[in-house]
Design an enzyme around this catalytic site. Structure first.
Site, mmCIF file in Angstrom:
data_model
loop_
_atom_site.group_PDB
_atom_site.id
_atom_site.type_symbol
_atom_site.label_atom_id
_atom_site.label_comp_id
_atom_site.label_asym_id
_atom_site.label_seq_id
_atom_site.Cartn_x
_atom_site.Cartn_y
_atom_site.Cartn_z
ATOM 1 N N THR A 51 -0.788 0.464 -6.606
ATOM 2 C CA THR A 51 -1.005 -0.070 -5.266
ATOM 3 C C THR A 51 -2.370 0.431 -4.798
ATOM 4 O OG1 THR A 51 0.001 -0.378 -3.073
ATOM 5 C CG2 THR A 51 0.247 1.814 -4.085
ATOM 6 N N TYR A 52 -2.585 0.478 -3.506
ATOM 7 C CA TYR A 52 -3.844 0.999 -2.968
ATOM 8 C C TYR A 52 -3.539 1.932 -1.804
ATOM 9 C CZ TYR A 52 -3.139 -2.661 0.516
ATOM 10 O OH TYR A 52 -2.600 -3.457 1.497
ATOM 11 N N SER A 110 0.808 -1.219 0.000
ATOM 12 C CA SER A 110 0.000 0.000 0.000
ATOM 13 C C SER A 110 0.841 1.269 0.000
ATOM 14 C CB SER A 110 -0.959 0.044 1.192
ATOM 15 O OG SER A 110 -0.237 0.208 2.402
#
Length: 118
Positions: free
Chosen positions: A57-58, A25
């Site tokens: 990504t997040y 993340s």
């Protein structure tokens, strides 16, 4: 027909940390998430201005007011502390709607303070 459009951008964010051993993340200060409209767990692309690396990504929430931009997991190999990055998200909409659509763009200074948001 659906078009993929820029939804939000954090421009020239400064990486404050890179943690290879974290699960994954990018941690982003809650104030910056709110200003940009990026949601926790939303997919983001990170474009490293300093070295040219690009990855997906997040987003996860970092504490409000912390000014944190922290890249975690394997992607931490693609950044170093103090690198400048652009964080972007996209959305899909019909072409007719896209003609009048404007993304949210947040310009940051070297301390990850908001210089301008529109």
């Amino acid at each position: 027909m659906l078009l993929t459009m820029l939804k939000a951008k954090l421009h020239r964010a400064t990486v404050t940390q890179a943690d290879l051993d974290y699960e994954g993340s990018i941690a982003i200060d809650r104030d910056l998430l709110d200003a940009s409209g990026i949601l926790p767990n939303e997919q983001v692309d990170v474009l490293n201005i300093t070295n040219g690396a690009r990855f997906t990504t997040y987003a996860i929430e970092a504490p409000r007011g912390s000014k944190v931009i922290g890249v975690n997991g394997a992607a931490a190999r693609l950044v170093q502390k103090n690198d400048l990055v652009i964080v972007v998200t996209y959305c899909q909409m019909p072409a007719e709607e896209a003609r009048n659509y404007a993304p949210t763009v947040v310009l940051l200074d070297e301390g990850n303070l908001i210089k301008k948001a529109a």
